[in-house]
Design a protein around this motif. Structure first.
Motif, PDB file in Angstrom:
ATOM      1  N   ASP A  20       0.797  -1.224   0.000  1.00  0.00           N
ATOM      2  CA  ASP A  20       0.000   0.000   0.000  1.00  0.00           C
ATOM      3  C   ASP A  20       0.832   1.277   0.000  1.00  0.00           C
ATOM      4  OD1 ASP A  20      -2.290  -1.516   0.008  1.00  0.00           O
ATOM      5  OD2 ASP A  20      -2.602  -1.361   2.172  1.00  0.00           O
ATOM      6  N   HIS A  21       2.023   1.257   0.565  1.00  0.00           N
ATOM      7  CA  HIS A  21       2.853   2.455   0.655  1.00  0.00           C
ATOM      8  C   HIS A  21       3.914   2.527  -0.443  1.00  0.00           C
ATOM      9  CE1 HIS A  21       0.982   3.675   4.374  1.00  0.00           C
ATOM     10  NE2 HIS A  21       1.064   2.426   4.764  1.00  0.00           N
ATOM     11  N   GLY A  22       3.831   1.626  -1.425  1.00  0.00           N
ATOM     12  CA  GLY A  22       4.728   1.675  -2.573  1.00  0.00           C
ATOM     13  C   GLY A  22       5.990   0.849  -2.462  1.00  0.00           C
ATOM     14  N   TYR A  23       6.224   0.224  -1.304  1.00  0.00           N
ATOM     15  CA  TYR A  23       7.416  -0.606  -1.133  1.00  0.00           C
ATOM     16  C   TYR A  23       7.212  -1.932  -1.852  1.00  0.00           C
ATOM     17  CZ  TYR A  23       8.864   2.679   2.443  1.00  0.00           C
ATOM     18  OH  TYR A  23       9.246   3.814   3.093  1.00  0.00           O
ATOM     19  N   GLY A  24       8.266  -2.400  -2.544  1.00  0.00           N
ATOM     20  CA  GLY A  24       8.204  -3.682  -3.213  1.00  0.00           C
ATOM     21  C   GLY A  24       8.051  -4.814  -2.211  1.00  0.00           C
ATOM     22  N   THR A  25       7.351  -5.847  -2.616  1.00  0.00           N
ATOM     23  CA  THR A  25       7.167  -7.014  -1.750  1.00  0.00           C
ATOM     24  C   THR A  25       7.417  -8.293  -2.531  1.00  0.00           C
ATOM     25  OG1 THR A  25       4.793  -7.158  -2.228  1.00  0.00           O
ATOM     26  CG2 THR A  25       5.437  -5.835  -0.316  1.00  0.00           C
ATOM     27  N   LEU A  26       7.830  -9.302  -1.817  1.00  0.00           N
ATOM     28  CA  LEU A  26       7.958 -10.638  -2.386  1.00  0.00           C
ATOM     29  C   LEU A  26       7.676 -11.646  -1.291  1.00  0.00           C
ATOM     30  CD1 LEU A  26      11.494 -11.915  -2.372  1.00  0.00           C
ATOM     31  CD2 LEU A  26      11.265  -9.460  -2.312  1.00  0.00           C
ATOM     32  N   GLN A  27       7.464 -12.865  -1.694  1.00  0.00           N
ATOM     33  CA  GLN A  27       7.163 -13.912  -0.731  1.00  0.00           C
ATOM     34  C   GLN A  27       8.439 -14.666  -0.391  1.00  0.00           C
ATOM     35  OE1 GLN A  27       4.018 -16.535  -1.974  1.00  0.00           O
ATOM     36  NE2 GLN A  27       3.165 -16.448   0.092  1.00  0.00           N
ATOM     37  N   GLY A  28       8.734 -14.745   0.902  1.00  0.00           N
ATOM     38  CA  GLY A  28       9.920 -15.449   1.362  1.00  0.00           C
ATOM     39  C   GLY A  28       9.745 -16.953   1.286  1.00  0.00           C
ATOM     40  N   THR A  33       5.414 -12.443   3.629  1.00  0.00           N
ATOM     41  CA  THR A  33       5.740 -11.310   2.762  1.00  0.00           C
ATOM     42  C   THR A  33       6.978 -10.610   3.299  1.00  0.00           C
ATOM     43  OG1 THR A  33       3.428 -11.021   2.149  1.00  0.00           O
ATOM     44  CG2 THR A  33       4.885  -9.131   1.821  1.00  0.00           C
ATOM     45  N   VAL A  34       7.911 -10.298   2.391  1.00  0.00           N
ATOM     46  CA  VAL A  34       9.172  -9.654   2.739  1.00  0.00           C
ATOM     47  C   VAL A  34       9.284  -8.369   1.927  1.00  0.00           C
ATOM     48  CG1 VAL A  34      11.692  -9.924   2.662  1.00  0.00           C
ATOM     49  CG2 VAL A  34      10.249 -11.908   3.103  1.00  0.00           C
ATOM     50  N   GLY A  35       9.770  -7.300   2.543  1.00  0.00           N
ATOM     51  CA  GLY A  35      10.027  -6.076   1.811  1.00  0.00           C
ATOM     52  C   GLY A  35      11.173  -6.287   0.833  1.00  0.00           C
ATOM     53  N   ALA A  36      10.978  -5.884  -0.419  1.00  0.00           N
ATOM     54  CA  ALA A  36      12.022  -6.063  -1.436  1.00  0.00           C
ATOM     55  C   ALA A  36      13.284  -5.296  -1.065  1.00  0.00           C
ATOM     56  CB  ALA A  36      11.507  -5.633  -2.800  1.00  0.00           C
ATOM     57  N   HIS A  37      13.135  -4.136  -0.429  1.00  0.00           N
ATOM     58  CA  HIS A  37      14.309  -3.358  -0.022  1.00  0.00           C
ATOM     59  C   HIS A  37      15.074  -4.079   1.083  1.00  0.00           C
ATOM     60  CE1 HIS A  37      11.147  -2.070   2.704  1.00  0.00           C
ATOM     61  NE2 HIS A  37      12.012  -1.444   3.473  1.00  0.00           N
ATOM     62  N   ARG A  38      14.357  -4.742   1.979  1.00  0.00           N
ATOM     63  CA  ARG A  38      15.009  -5.511   3.041  1.00  0.00           C
ATOM     64  C   ARG A  38      15.747  -6.718   2.437  1.00  0.00           C
ATOM     65  NH1 ARG A  38      13.733  -4.458   8.270  1.00  0.00           N
ATOM     66  NH2 ARG A  38      14.071  -6.633   8.852  1.00  0.00           N
ATOM     67  N   PHE A  39      15.100  -7.377   1.482  1.00  0.00           N
ATOM     68  CA  PHE A  39      15.720  -8.515   0.811  1.00  0.00           C
ATOM     69  C   PHE A  39      16.997  -8.072   0.100  1.00  0.00           C
ATOM     70  CE2 PHE A  39      16.348 -11.266  -2.866  1.00  0.00           C
ATOM     71  CZ  PHE A  39      16.330 -12.518  -2.262  1.00  0.00           C
ATOM     72  N   CYS A  63      12.596   1.579  -4.547  1.00  0.00           N
ATOM     73  CA  CYS A  63      14.013   1.425  -4.865  1.00  0.00           C
ATOM     74  C   CYS A  63      14.631   0.292  -4.047  1.00  0.00           C
ATOM     75  CB  CYS A  63      14.767   2.725  -4.595  1.00  0.00           C
ATOM     76  SG  CYS A  63      16.541   2.604  -4.966  1.00  0.00           S
ATOM     77  N   VAL A  64      15.415  -0.552  -4.736  1.00  0.00           N
ATOM     78  CA  VAL A  64      16.120  -1.653  -4.075  1.00  0.00           C
ATOM     79  C   VAL A  64      17.632  -1.585  -4.336  1.00  0.00           C
ATOM     80  CG1 VAL A  64      14.113  -3.211  -4.026  1.00  0.00           C
ATOM     81  CG2 VAL A  64      15.651  -3.239  -6.015  1.00  0.00           C
ATOM     82  N   ASN A  65      18.119  -0.418  -4.777  1.00  0.00           N
ATOM     83  CA  ASN A  65      19.560  -0.255  -5.016  1.00  0.00           C
ATOM     84  C   ASN A  65      20.275  -0.348  -3.666  1.00  0.00           C
ATOM     85  OD1 ASN A  65      22.188   0.702  -5.417  1.00  0.00           O
ATOM     86  ND2 ASN A  65      21.556   2.186  -6.958  1.00  0.00           N
ATOM     87  N   PRO A  66      21.155  -1.325  -3.490  1.00  0.00           N
ATOM     88  CA  PRO A  66      21.826  -1.483  -2.192  1.00  0.00           C
ATOM     89  C   PRO A  66      22.659  -0.275  -1.788  1.00  0.00           C
ATOM     90  CG  PRO A  66      22.836  -2.896  -3.852  1.00  0.00           C
ATOM     91  CD  PRO A  66      21.591  -2.322  -4.466  1.00  0.00           C
ATOM     92  N   ASP A  67      23.096   0.532  -2.755  1.00  0.00           N
ATOM     93  CA  ASP A  67      23.843   1.748  -2.432  1.00  0.00           C
ATOM     94  C   ASP A  67      22.943   2.828  -1.834  1.00  0.00           C
ATOM     95  OD1 ASP A  67      26.163   0.578  -3.381  1.00  0.00           O
ATOM     96  OD2 ASP A  67      26.004   1.505  -5.363  1.00  0.00           O
ATOM     97  N   HIS A  68      21.635   2.688  -1.970  1.00  0.00           N
ATOM     98  CA  HIS A  68      20.683   3.654  -1.427  1.00  0.00           C
ATOM     99  C   HIS A  68      20.108   3.192  -0.087  1.00  0.00           C
ATOM    100  CE1 HIS A  68      19.634   5.520  -5.638  1.00  0.00           C
ATOM    101  NE2 HIS A  68      20.935   5.447  -5.408  1.00  0.00           N
ATOM    102  N   LEU A  69      20.523   2.023   0.376  1.00  0.00           N
ATOM    103  CA  LEU A  69      19.941   1.433   1.575  1.00  0.00           C
ATOM    104  C   LEU A  69      20.935   1.407   2.725  1.00  0.00           C
ATOM    105  CD1 LEU A  69      18.231  -1.635  -0.167  1.00  0.00           C
ATOM    106  CD2 LEU A  69      17.204   0.605   0.353  1.00  0.00           C
TER     107      LEU A  69
END
Length: 94
Positions: A20-28, A33-39, A63-69
């Motif tokens: 809902d807040h625009g963060y990417g999600t995937l299934q672990g 459900t896991v945040g794509a940025h956390r993954f 965004c999932v760029n590791p340099d931005h996290l």
């Protein structure tokens, strides 16, 4: 591939499911459900220490760029939000 690496500002944009807040999600692997940025952070930097959040320097939720996290506390995240003028006022983001 689920990532577009040609995003503005060097962002790698998650192109699959988003919450809902625009963060990417995937299934672990365990079905949760896991945040794509956390993954992405864990894939590139290692485990997230317990109690810490993954923060975006780019302020771009998909965004999932590791340099931005980076990792930080809730207080760090709130301070970053206030410093960048993103705090909520009267039901609206400023």
């Amino acid at each position: 591939m689920r990532v577009d690496k040609d995003g503005a500002g060097g962002c790698w944009i998650w192109t699959a499911a988003r919450g809902d807040h625009g963060y990417g999600t995937l299934q672990g692997d365990d079905g949760r459900t896991v945040g794509a940025h956390r993954f992405s952070y864990e894939l590139h930097h290692g485990p997230i220490p317990e109690g810490l959040l993954v923060m975006h320097s780019c302020d771009n939720p998909p965004c999932v760029n590791p340099d931005h996290l980076s990792v930080g506390t809730h207080a760090d995240n709130m301070r970053d939000m206030a410093t960048k003028g993103r705090q909520w006022r009267q039901g609206k983001a400023s």
